[in-house]
Design an enzyme around this catalytic site. Structure first.
Site, PDB file in Angstrom:
ATOM      1  N   TYR A 145     -33.797  -3.872  -6.809  1.00  0.00           N
ATOM      2  CA  TYR A 145     -34.112  -5.071  -6.036  1.00  0.00           C
ATOM      3  C   TYR A 145     -34.641  -6.176  -6.945  1.00  0.00           C
ATOM      4  CZ  TYR A 145     -36.073  -7.981  -2.301  1.00  0.00           C
ATOM      5  OH  TYR A 145     -36.373  -9.022  -1.457  1.00  0.00           O
ATOM      6  N   SER A 155     -37.549 -13.766  -4.014  1.00  0.00           N
ATOM      7  CA  SER A 155     -38.684 -12.887  -3.764  1.00  0.00           C
ATOM      8  C   SER A 155     -39.590 -12.921  -4.979  1.00  0.00           C
ATOM      9  CB  SER A 155     -38.197 -11.447  -3.530  1.00  0.00           C
ATOM     10  OG  SER A 155     -39.268 -10.532  -3.552  1.00  0.00           O
TER      11      SER A 155
END
Length: 261
Positions: free
Chosen positions: A139, A126
């Site tokens: 995250y 990501s």
């Protein structure tokens, strides 16, 4: 027919990757925890379902995968948006397990088969791995660790003809992913995408994955960042119309001929 293993294949980017690869002639093994959904997608694509929690994967879980030309590590996810001062250690543990240790286990188990086929590993990380943001500590840390794993593996495999790629998506319209992150709060999910003109779709990312996989065996795409035009950086998201030209309509009546709709 080449063989691909796609984790996280029951929804979102993983599902889109499985469908796209199958449509291009790959034999696809779909890996995820939700058996009913996985069986449905496998039936629709002609693939094979392996119901499995990648964080607990063992050799016996993959006995039906005799060969492997491509591993797409897509299983993962985000939980919560708490700041570091209030974050749940359990949430962080779960994010590290799914994003990092799941990638580690699947890579270790399938690496001998990938070496034998001179295959390809594609890890879906990501843009959260590139920069921190408020409420994203867990995250971002997990995706940064997955990115570090990918970089280290590529260097460790020097001299071995296996391609290793990291795909870093930016904003992707995957409501289920966001619902999990916001603990089922649909209003917050809606606000996340509000007025964003054409965020990426899971299919957009899957097309990139398929393109990487289809490169010649000697061509390694180290990493590729994929964002919608509305998102110039992790912290630079434009909300509002971008004034896209719509595709021309199929009919060629004088009113529409040559006009952009």
């Amino acid at each position: 027919m080449k063989t691909a293993v796609v984790t996280g294949a029951s929804s979102g980017i993983g599902e889109a990757c499985a469908r796209t690869l199958a449509s291009r002639g790959w034999r696809v093994f779909l890996v995820a925890r939700r058996g009913d959904r996985l069986e449905q997608i496998a039936g629709e694509t002609g693939g094979r379902a392996i119901v499995l929690d990648v964080t607990q994967a063992r050799e016996e879980d993959l006995v039906q995968v005799f060969e492997c030309d491509l591993l797409v590590n897509c299983a993962g996810g985000a939980i919560g948006l708490d700041g570091v001062d209030a974050a749940s250690a359990e949430d962080w543990t779960n994010m590290f397990n799914s994003n990092v240790l799941g990638t580690l286990r699947m890579t270790q188990l399938l690496l001998p088969r990938l070496i034998a086929s001179q295959g390809c590993i594609i890890n879906i990380t990501s843009t959260a791995a590139l920069a921190g943001y408020e409420g994203g500590g867990g995250y971002c840390a997990a995706k940064s660790a997955q990115r570090a794993l990918t970089h280290s593996l590529r260097l460790e495999m020097k001299g071995i003809p296996v391609r290793i790629t990291e795909v870093l998506p930016g904003m992707v319209h995957t409501p289920e992913f966001s619902l999990n992150r916001f603990r089922g709060d649909a209003e917050r999910v809606s606000a996340l995408y509000k007025d964003v003109d054409r965020p990426l779709s899971a299919d957009d990312v899957a097309q990139v994955v398929a393109w990487v996989a289809d490169q010649p065996a000697h061509v390694n795409v180290d990493e590729i960042v994929v964002r919608p035009v509305a998102q110039r950086a992790q912290h630079a998201l434009f909300r509002g119309s971008l004034g896209w030209f719509e595709p021309q309509r199929a009919d060629t009546s004088p009113l529409n001929d040559g006009a952009r709709q």
